[in-house]
Design an enzyme around this catalytic site. Structure first.
Site, PDB file in Angstrom:
ATOM      1  N   GLU A   1      -3.139  -2.074 -22.756  1.00 37.18           N
ATOM      2  CA  GLU A   1      -4.350  -1.289 -22.972  1.00 37.18           C
ATOM      3  C   GLU A   1      -4.277  -0.017 -22.128  1.00 37.18           C
ATOM      4  O   GLU A   1      -3.898  -0.054 -20.950  1.00 37.18           O
ATOM      5  CB  GLU A   1      -5.584  -2.104 -22.569  1.00 37.18           C
ATOM      6  CG  GLU A   1      -6.882  -1.401 -22.875  1.00 37.18           C
ATOM      7  CD  GLU A   1      -8.095  -2.242 -22.520  1.00 37.18           C
ATOM      8  OE1 GLU A   1      -9.121  -1.650 -22.176  1.00 37.18           O
ATOM      9  OE2 GLU A   1      -8.009  -3.482 -22.591  1.00 37.18           O
TER      10      GLU A   1
ATOM     11  N   ARG B   1       5.663   5.846  10.939  1.00 39.77           N
ATOM     12  CA  ARG B   1       6.307   5.813   9.627  1.00 39.77           C
ATOM     13  C   ARG B   1       5.246   5.616   8.558  1.00 39.77           C
ATOM     14  O   ARG B   1       4.497   4.643   8.590  1.00 39.77           O
ATOM     15  CB  ARG B   1       7.347   4.672   9.550  1.00 39.77           C
ATOM     16  CG  ARG B   1       8.526   4.865  10.473  1.00 39.77           C
ATOM     17  CD  ARG B   1       9.388   6.007   9.972  1.00 39.77           C
ATOM     18  NE  ARG B   1      10.547   6.199  10.793  1.00 39.77           N
ATOM     19  CZ  ARG B   1      10.816   7.321  11.458  1.00 39.77           C
ATOM     20  NH1 ARG B   1       9.986   8.344  11.390  1.00 39.77           N
ATOM     21  NH2 ARG B   1      11.908   7.435  12.169  1.00 39.77           N
TER      22      ARG B   1
END
Length: 177
Positions: free
Chosen positions: A137, A37
């Protein structure tokens, strides 16, 4: 009823980053057969449906992975261990400059359960007042207040494709009709 649960045998990390981790786990299917998985670990996010005078606050920003500008409700990543409601309050304020007296949890969205553990907590902002936008930012976006009827039309025309935004708007529309 058939047993559906799969068992993790071993978590194998391939990449650990600032935003996500990537694993390729060894697991066992319900019948005991082995499988692998591929999992993207993500801390999750919080998103805010903010409606002011029949207009929804949407942000439009460039999304590098898609190579295009898309419309979204204000949202952001949860910091490790962060309460989703606090993240929702923070993101609404940072991205739009709007402040909410209260956040009501609408639902939790699993955006792509086939390969990620990400959960997005969707809230509706109540008691809205104007504050001051203060983007992170490196974050660039435009805020637009779009009439709800126009936003639903944008979904119909494929102009709004972000899953959390579509789900939040349809959830809201179904609750007010």
């Amino acid at each position: 009823m058939m047993e559906l649960k799969e068992k993790t045998v071993r978590k194998n990390y391939i990449y650990r980053g600032k935003i996500l981790n990537l694993r390729c786990d060894d697991a066992l299917l319900p019948d005991g057969n082995p499988c692998q998985r591929e999992i993207v670990e993500h801390s999750g996010g919080a998103a805010v449906l903010c409606i002011v005078e029949e207009k929804v606050a949407l942000v439009k920003q460039y999304r590098y992975a898609y190579g295009e500008e898309i419309y979204e409700i204000p949202a952001g990543k949860l910091e490790k261990g962060e309460d989703p409601v606090k993240a929702a309050i923070r993101e609404l304020s940072e991205e739009t400059g709007l402040l909410a007296e209260k956040m009501n949890h609408l639902f939790t969205l699993y955006p792509s359960p086939g390969y990620t553990d990400e959960k997005i907590y969707i809230y509706k902002a109540e008691g809205i007042r104007q504050g001051k936008e203060h983007l992170d930012e490196g974050e660039f976006l435009n805020v637009e207040l779009i009439p709800l009827s126009q936003a639903y039309g944008m979904i119909d025309r494929g102009e709004i494709r972000d899953a959390k935004t579509v789900a939040a708007l349809f959830y809201f529309r179904n609750r007010i009709q």
